[in-house]
Design an enzyme around this catalytic site. Structure first.
Site, PDB file in Angstrom:
ATOM      1  N   TYR A 140      -1.251  -3.895  -6.997  1.00 42.27           N
ATOM      2  CA  TYR A 140      -1.012  -4.572  -5.716  1.00 42.27           C
ATOM      3  C   TYR A 140      -2.286  -4.578  -4.854  1.00 42.27           C
ATOM      4  O   TYR A 140      -2.979  -3.551  -4.737  1.00 42.27           O
ATOM      5  CB  TYR A 140       0.142  -3.910  -4.939  1.00 42.27           C
ATOM      6  N   SER A 178       0.147  -2.776  11.947  1.00 39.75           N
ATOM      7  CA  SER A 178       0.756  -3.926  11.276  1.00 39.75           C
ATOM      8  C   SER A 178       2.002  -4.389  12.036  1.00 39.75           C
ATOM      9  O   SER A 178       2.565  -3.661  12.848  1.00 39.75           O
ATOM     10  CB  SER A 178       1.084  -3.628   9.818  1.00 39.75           C
ATOM     11  N   ARG A 226       2.027 -12.076  -0.033  1.00 40.35           N
ATOM     12  CA  ARG A 226       0.714 -12.349   0.552  1.00 40.35           C
ATOM     13  C   ARG A 226       0.101 -13.655   0.085  1.00 40.35           C
ATOM     14  O   ARG A 226       0.458 -14.176  -0.981  1.00 40.35           O
ATOM     15  CB  ARG A 226      -0.255 -11.229   0.126  1.00 40.35           C
ATOM     16  N   HIS A 278     -10.651  -1.312  12.119  1.00 42.55           N
ATOM     17  CA  HIS A 278      -9.544  -2.159  11.669  1.00 42.55           C
ATOM     18  C   HIS A 278      -9.291  -3.202  12.756  1.00 42.55           C
ATOM     19  O   HIS A 278      -8.260  -3.180  13.427  1.00 42.55           O
ATOM     20  CB  HIS A 278      -8.328  -1.259  11.438  1.00 42.55           C
ATOM     21  N   ARG A 314       0.857  -1.185   0.000  1.00 42.97           N
ATOM     22  CA  ARG A 314       0.000   0.000   0.000  1.00 42.97           C
ATOM     23  C   ARG A 314       0.892   1.234   0.000  1.00 42.97           C
ATOM     24  O   ARG A 314       1.990   1.226   0.538  1.00 42.97           O
ATOM     25  CB  ARG A 314      -0.878   0.025   1.254  1.00 42.97           C
ATOM     26  N   LYS A 347      -9.449  -2.122   2.144  1.00 42.76           N
ATOM     27  CA  LYS A 347      -9.134  -0.914   2.913  1.00 42.76           C
ATOM     28  C   LYS A 347      -9.918   0.299   2.406  1.00 42.76           C
ATOM     29  O   LYS A 347     -10.359   1.128   3.196  1.00 42.76           O
ATOM     30  CB  LYS A 347      -7.636  -0.621   2.848  1.00 42.76           C
ATOM     31  N   ASP A 365      -9.189  -8.947  10.106  1.00 36.34           N
ATOM     32  CA  ASP A 365      -8.716  -7.605   9.736  1.00 36.34           C
ATOM     33  C   ASP A 365      -9.735  -6.485   9.977  1.00 36.34           C
ATOM     34  O   ASP A 365      -9.361  -5.429  10.449  1.00 36.34           O
ATOM     35  CB  ASP A 365      -8.286  -7.608   8.257  1.00 36.34           C
ATOM     36  N   CYS A 397       2.106  -6.716  14.360  1.00 33.33           N
ATOM     37  CA  CYS A 397       1.840  -7.043  15.768  1.00 33.33           C
ATOM     38  C   CYS A 397       1.153  -8.394  15.928  1.00 33.33           C
ATOM     39  O   CYS A 397       0.662  -8.716  17.023  1.00 33.33           O
ATOM     40  CB  CYS A 397       0.994  -5.954  16.415  1.00 33.33           C
TER      41      CYS A 397
END
Ligand code: OXD
Ligand code: MN
Length: 593
Positions: free
Chosen positions: A200, A251, A374, A229, A72, A209, A280, A253
């Site tokens: 992407y 991100s 991914r 989120h 992103r 998102k 997510d 974590c």
């Protein structure tokens, strides 16, 4: 192909876009297996995708993005609200008229000689009161196939839409994948998203998102609900009862790991289980009984591959064994399967790395998979998927959990004193950068509610919305709000808490607190467990009681510095809610007192 709807708002918008981008033909995505199969075959014929070993990985494919297009791009993501003030100090803003003009100039004629795919999709189970519909136009088969995993697509969605005008417009144009002309623009007031010059995932799977967080957060503010989120998990206790938790982390974590956690052996034997509703995004609204309910608007997982393995997350790994699209991982030429760093200790020697060159994992210094490579996997593949995953009413939420990566500051867990204090705790969320991201290591990055790159309007107004939601709830029924930190380190830099499955011990305490079953110690920042109330059975030799006491401790000197950091961050917000200012003053007083 025949149009699949008579909805005038849909047809006129698509016709306008056809005039703009000039496709050679238009294909409507109907949601059928046959169409998916035909598109897979076409993508393999052109080299856009590679068919993997169908015995080991049935219906799985590999795709490589352009080397300049692997993540992103926050710097090129814009909220195009009527005024800069509405986008707020944490978003990039562009004037809508200027943005449309610039984007249409870029998109003009860009589908020449190409196919326009029309993807009708539902975020959330088709027909649920939580759900919202979008239509994405794209010139990428990869996008169609990913959206077919991540969302519910096809004819049934248009049937649910009927002749309504309440749907989100999404235009994606690959163009030349030119970084200089890459833009991801959200127009919240127009229910519109335009994404150009990227291929992407996060930039082009517009349901995720762009819609489910940026546009939906704005819709939620106007319509009295929340787009967050957050993962959703169900914690099953030995008596069979399941309590649901929504949790937000920046991100890196371990969000997907927590969503699919496997309890430590002793807990498992007693009957504890964790069920994944989502990894997510949560859409949350008040139910008729006055409690908050959440759905996962997605239908699949778009997970980070590196680090996913049999130990860290066996459920995620199992989810990728069929019907999955891998992006930017290494291809093992010996058996036509995939590999990434952290999958196992046996990298393939005869392989192709993510950029497409020959690669020997045993000798090469280079990575086989991109760090942000991914998997796009169907949620139904997950062995611990919740039986409530498709429930159109959602699941009742007992607790909200916020978290971040803090080596010294935040204790393992603490509970807020009230809803508004909990909103404050979410608003001051922060994480220290890891070596995985570019830039210096250990720098504190503020990421309120993990929404920094995803809030579709002024963050201060978003906080006020949280406060308003709480004001509309009976405090007895409102979820309790917690903060966790799995990442405390000792003075030698070693992690002090084992994390992964052992995080269940903390979730267990959280649910006990929600049910009023356990006491806690009041500290300047909130309620912290008594060390005796976190069960360490099975962790002998790993975490001692003294160590646990240490990671539950609150160091006032460190918090003093933190209060300064919060003050600097808050100073950016002209519209900071008075409630949060008051909570901030309370924290300051508690720390200094
Ligand atoms: C994601 C992210 O990919 O938050 O989910 O970046
Ligand atoms: Mn995310």
């Amino acid at each position: 192909m025949e149009k699949m709807t008579a909805n005038k708002s849909v047809l006129s918008w698509i016709n306008e876009k056809i005039d703009l981008v000039k496709p050679e033909k238009v294909v409507w995505i109907d949601g059928s297996k046959e169409q998916v199969e035909a598109l897979r075959a076409e993508a393999c014929a052109t080299g856009e995708m590679i068919k993997l070993n169908q015995e080991l990985l049935p219906d799985c494919y590999l795709h490589r993005t352009a080397v300049n297009d692997v993540a992103r791009v926050e710097a090129r993501t814009f909220i195009c609200a009527p005024s800069k003030e509405e986008a707020g100090p944490t978003n990039n803003w562009m004037d809508p008229a200027e943005a449309y003009k610039m984007l249409y100039d870029i998109a003009k004629d860009s589908y020449k000689g190409r196919t326009m795919y029309v993807i009708p999709y539902s975020m959330g189970p088709v027909g649920s009161k939580f759900s919202k519909i979008g239509i994405e136009l794209t010139d990428s088969i990869y996008v169609v196939l990913n959206m077919s995993i991540m969302t519910r697509v096809g004819t049934k969605v248009l049937e649910a839409l009927g002749d309504s005008n309440d749907w989100v417009r999404g235009l994606h144009c690959k163009c030349d994948i030119d970084e200089e002309k890459r833009y991801i623009c959200q127009f919240p007031q127009d229910n519109t998203i335009i994404s150009v010059n990227s291929g992407y995932g996060g930039n082009v799977l517009l349901g995720k998102k762009c819609f489910a967080l940026r546009i939906a957060s704005y819709q939620g503010k106007n319509e009295g609900w929340q787009a967050e989120h957050m993962l959703i998990l169900g914690l099953q206790k030995p008596n069979g009862e399941i309590k649901y938790i929504c949790a937000a982390f920046p991100s890196a974590c371990g969000k997907t790991n927590l969503a699919m956690l496997i309890p430590p052996e002793g807990y498992y034997k007693k009957g504890y289980r964790v069920w994944c509703v989502g990894d997510d995004i949560s859409w949350i609204r008040k139910g008729e009984d006055g409690r908050l309910y959440a759905i996962n608007p997605e239908n699949g997982f778009f997970g980070v591959a590196p680090g996913t393995n049999e130990k860290s997350n066996p459920n995620a790994l199992a989810s990728t064994k069929k019907g999955t699209i891998f992006t930017n991982v290494a291809l093992n030429l010996d058996n036509n399967t995939v590999w990434w760093e952290g999958l196992d200790k046996n990298p393939p020697e005869n392989a192709i790395e993510w950029k497409g060159s020959k690669w020997n994992g045993k000798t090469s210094e280079e990575k086989g998979a991109h760090p942000n490579s991914r998997f796009t996997a169907p949620a139904v593949n997950c062995p611990c998927i919740s039986s409530e995953f498709e429930n159109p009413q959602g699941v009742p939420i007992s607790a909200f959990v916020f978290g971040g990566r803090r080596a010294k500051l935040a204790p393992l867990v603490y509970q807020s004193r009230s809803w508004n204090h909990g909103v404050f705790v979410g608003s001051i969320m922060a994480s220290e950068t890891t070596a995985a991201a570019a830039g210096a290591v250990g720098v504190v990055r503020r990421d309120p509610m993990a929404m920094l790159p995803f809030c579709g309007y002024n963050m201060a107004d978003y906080w006020q919305h949280w406060i308003d939601i709480g004001a509309g709830l009976d405090p007895e029924k409102a979820p309790k709000i917690f903060n966790v930190n799995w990442f405390r380190k000792d003075d030698d830099g070693n992690f002090m808490w084992p994390g992964f499955g052992d995080n269940l011990r903390v979730l267990d305490w959280i649910i006990d607190r929600c049910e009023g079953k356990v006491d806690a110690v009041e500290t300047p920042i909130g309620f912290v467990p008594n060390a005796d109330d976190i069960n360490l059975e099975g962790l002998e030799g790993e975490v001692s009681k003294a160590q646990l006491e240490e990671i539950l401790s609150v160091d006032k000197a460190l918090w003093k510095t933190e209060v300064e950091g919060i003050g600097e961050f808050y100073a950016k917000f002209d519209r900071l809610p008075a409630t949060l200012k008051a909570e901030y003053e309370t924290l300051k007083k508690n720390i200094e007192g």
